[in-house]
Design an enzyme around this catalytic site. Structure first.
Site, PDB file in Angstrom:
ATOM      1  N   ASP A 100       0.794  -1.232   0.000  1.00 25.69           N
ATOM      2  CA  ASP A 100       0.000   0.000   0.000  1.00 25.69           C
ATOM      3  C   ASP A 100       0.825   1.280   0.000  1.00 25.69           C
ATOM      4  OD1 ASP A 100       1.127  -0.035   2.501  1.00 25.69           O
ATOM      5  OD2 ASP A 100      -0.696  -0.670   3.528  1.00 25.69           O
ATOM      6  N   GLU A 122      -0.498  -9.108  -1.028  1.00 24.71           N
ATOM      7  CA  GLU A 122      -1.065  -8.499   0.182  1.00 24.71           C
ATOM      8  C   GLU A 122      -2.283  -7.644  -0.182  1.00 24.71           C
ATOM      9  OE1 GLU A 122       1.684  -7.406   3.666  1.00 24.71           O
ATOM     10  OE2 GLU A 122       0.547  -5.558   3.379  1.00 24.71           O
ATOM     11  N   GLU A 136      -2.070   5.121   2.968  1.00 18.75           N
ATOM     12  CA  GLU A 136      -2.026   3.701   2.592  1.00 18.75           C
ATOM     13  C   GLU A 136      -3.405   3.106   2.286  1.00 18.75           C
ATOM     14  OE1 GLU A 136      -0.435   5.034   5.195  1.00 18.75           O
ATOM     15  OE2 GLU A 136       1.698   4.672   4.817  1.00 18.75           O
ATOM     16  N   HIS A 210       6.517   5.448  12.906  1.00 24.77           N
ATOM     17  CA  HIS A 210       6.903   6.283  11.765  1.00 24.77           C
ATOM     18  C   HIS A 210       5.754   6.862  10.965  1.00 24.77           C
ATOM     19  CE1 HIS A 210       5.791   3.428   8.560  1.00 24.77           C
ATOM     20  NE2 HIS A 210       6.151   2.488   9.393  1.00 24.77           N
ATOM     21  N   ARG A 212       2.824   8.632   8.871  1.00 18.91           N
ATOM     22  CA  ARG A 212       2.568  10.062   8.638  1.00 18.91           C
ATOM     23  C   ARG A 212       1.487  10.612   9.560  1.00 18.91           C
ATOM     24  NH1 ARG A 212       4.388  12.191   3.034  1.00 18.91           N
ATOM     25  NH2 ARG A 212       5.893  10.588   2.569  1.00 18.91           N
ATOM     26  N   HIS A 243      13.307   5.301  12.232  1.00 19.39           N
ATOM     27  CA  HIS A 243      13.081   5.491  10.792  1.00 19.39           C
ATOM     28  C   HIS A 243      13.828   6.745  10.334  1.00 19.39           C
ATOM     29  CE1 HIS A 243      10.830   6.207   7.085  1.00 19.39           C
ATOM     30  NE2 HIS A 243      10.193   5.047   7.236  1.00 19.39           N
TER      31      HIS A 243
END
Ligand code: UD1
Ligand code: UDP
Length: 374
Positions: A100, A122, A136, A210, A212, A243
């Site tokens: 994604d 997936e 995503e 991590h 957003r 990250h």
């Protein structure tokens, strides 16, 4: 005898690489059946290289698109533009994308523009919430709209695809390739320098964060809650491989630099990460992939998100959603640190994400899709 099937995998970030690697490596073992072409967008740079290095994968082509603080529009347009000549040149029989990310969606759009069949590894994960996780959820919904063949990791992800009227004939329930990767990495005799800094009697909490939508206030308040619990539990230490996103680096260093029992380290390569996961007491994460892997290692996971597209793990009892509300984060940590019965229940729940044979199933399905039952 059929010609080997030209399968182009296109991916760009760490998690896609980890979960595509088992498929690429299997194809290489079967040159009579498959002719793999590996294209990386380079959405990630160092974090992608780590994975390629571990699995000894040498891409045929690297679009090398990463820029510091890149925007979603920049990633999308650059990937689509740069893929044009590559798809024209190779004309694969099928393109495979994973998951994604913005590389996933951009490659799916390119496959459509070039009228090349698209397989989605997936497929079918959903929160049904446009902005969580962002971007995503829409990346995967749009990719499934464009796909021709679906590799659903679980029966629930198949069900989600059926609700959206995707053709059952082209949906294959395969398990998640993350579990295939895990079988190659975990070693009981593993050691890492960060473990030397940790008291043997202390319990390790492995942290990753991590996303957003968590950057800014949610991340800072979560870090503060973790610090308070560490102060209450003197036998705990946190390992946080941070990250490389500048926003995440800044928040992590601001909150944790002065805390003794928090070890901020650079992103670990996947062998290190899986092995340190195996040596931890529990995991706190907003990652998608880690939610699938940790239960395979018998590690409870506190999920630092309000919603998950992996409800199978919540139902099985291996994951607990705590979000980023400090009260819930602290309650989750206290449950695992102070209540051995609750800990035992979570750490012995069965992992619903597969048996480590997903790559085999995906390749059999591709063979059938392209060559029929020949
Ligand atoms: C991306 C995916 C996310 C996935 C995550 C896995 C999108 C929109 N997001 O998020 O779905 O969960 O990867 O980790 O596709 N950077 C480096 N070196 C690297 C990698 C990143 O310096 O090797 C820095 C760059 O400044 C970059 C920033 O991190 O601009 C953010 O990277 P980006 O790929 O835009 O988003 P992620 O947060 O990594
Ligand atoms: N991972 C890793 N090193 C780290 C942290 C995570 O190799 O320092 C691996 C982890 O095992 C999992 C994947 O990266 O397979 C998850 O990636 P990430 O959390 O970046 O993305 P997401 O799964 O959320 O898309």
């Amino acid at each position: 005898m059929n010609e080997p099937i030209k399968v182009m995998t296109i991916f760009g970030t760490r998690p896609e690489a980890i979960k595509m690697a088992p498929i690429i490596l299997k194809m290489k073992q079967e040159p009579d059946r498959f002719d793999p072409i590996t294209v990386v967008t380079g959405q990630h740079r160092e974090m992608l290289q780590q994975v390629l290095h571990v699995f000894n994968i040498h891409p045929d082509c690297n679009l090398n698109i990463m820029r510091k603080n890149q925007t979603l529009s920049e990633i999308t347009t650059t990937v689509i533009n740069k893929l044009d000549p590559i798809l024209d040149q190779h004309r694969p029989d099928i393109i495979l994308v994973h998951g994604d990310t913005t590389s996933t969606l951009s490659a799916a759009i390119s496959a459509f523009y070039h009228k090349i069949p698209l397989g989605h590894v997936e497929a079918g994960l959903r929160t049904w919430n446009k902005y969580s996780p962002y971007p995503e959820e829409m990346n995967r919904q749009l990719t499934d709209t464009l796909a021709d063949v679906y590799f659903a990791p679980t029966p629930l992800s198949r069900h989600n695809l059926l609700i959206e009227h995707h053709s059952d004939k082209h949906i294959y329930v395969t398990g998640n390739t993350a579990i295939d990767a895990l079988k190659k990495t975990v070693d009981p005799n593993y050691h890492h320098a960060v473990l030397d800094k940790i008291d043997d009697k202390h319990r390790i909490i492995l942290l990753t964060m991590h996303r957003r939508e968590n950057q800014g206030v949610p991340m800072l308040r979560t870090f503060k809650a973790i610090k308070q619990e560490l102060a209450k539990h003197s036998d705990t230490e946190v390992i946080y491989p941070v990250h490389l996103s500048p926003a995440v680096q800044k928040a992590a260093h601001q909150e944790f630099d002065s805390v003794d029992r928090v070890h901020l380290i650079p992103p670990l390569d996947v062998v290190d990460f899986h092995n340190i996961c195996a040596k931890s007491y529990f995991i706190m994460t907003d990652s998608g992939g880690v939610q699938e892997e940790a239960p395979s290692l018998g590690k409870p996971v506190l999920v630092l998100r309000n919603q998950t597209e992996r409800p199978e793990g919540v139902k099985a009892g291996t994951l607990k959603l705590v979000g980023t509300d400090p009260k819930r984060v602290k309650a989750g940590m206290e449950m695992l640190l102070d209540d051995p019965k609750a800990y035992h229940k979570m750490s012995t729940a069965k992992n619903p994400y597969g048996d480590g044979k997903a790559a085999n199933r995906i390749l059999s399905a591709i063979y059938k899709e392209i060559n029929g039952d020949k």
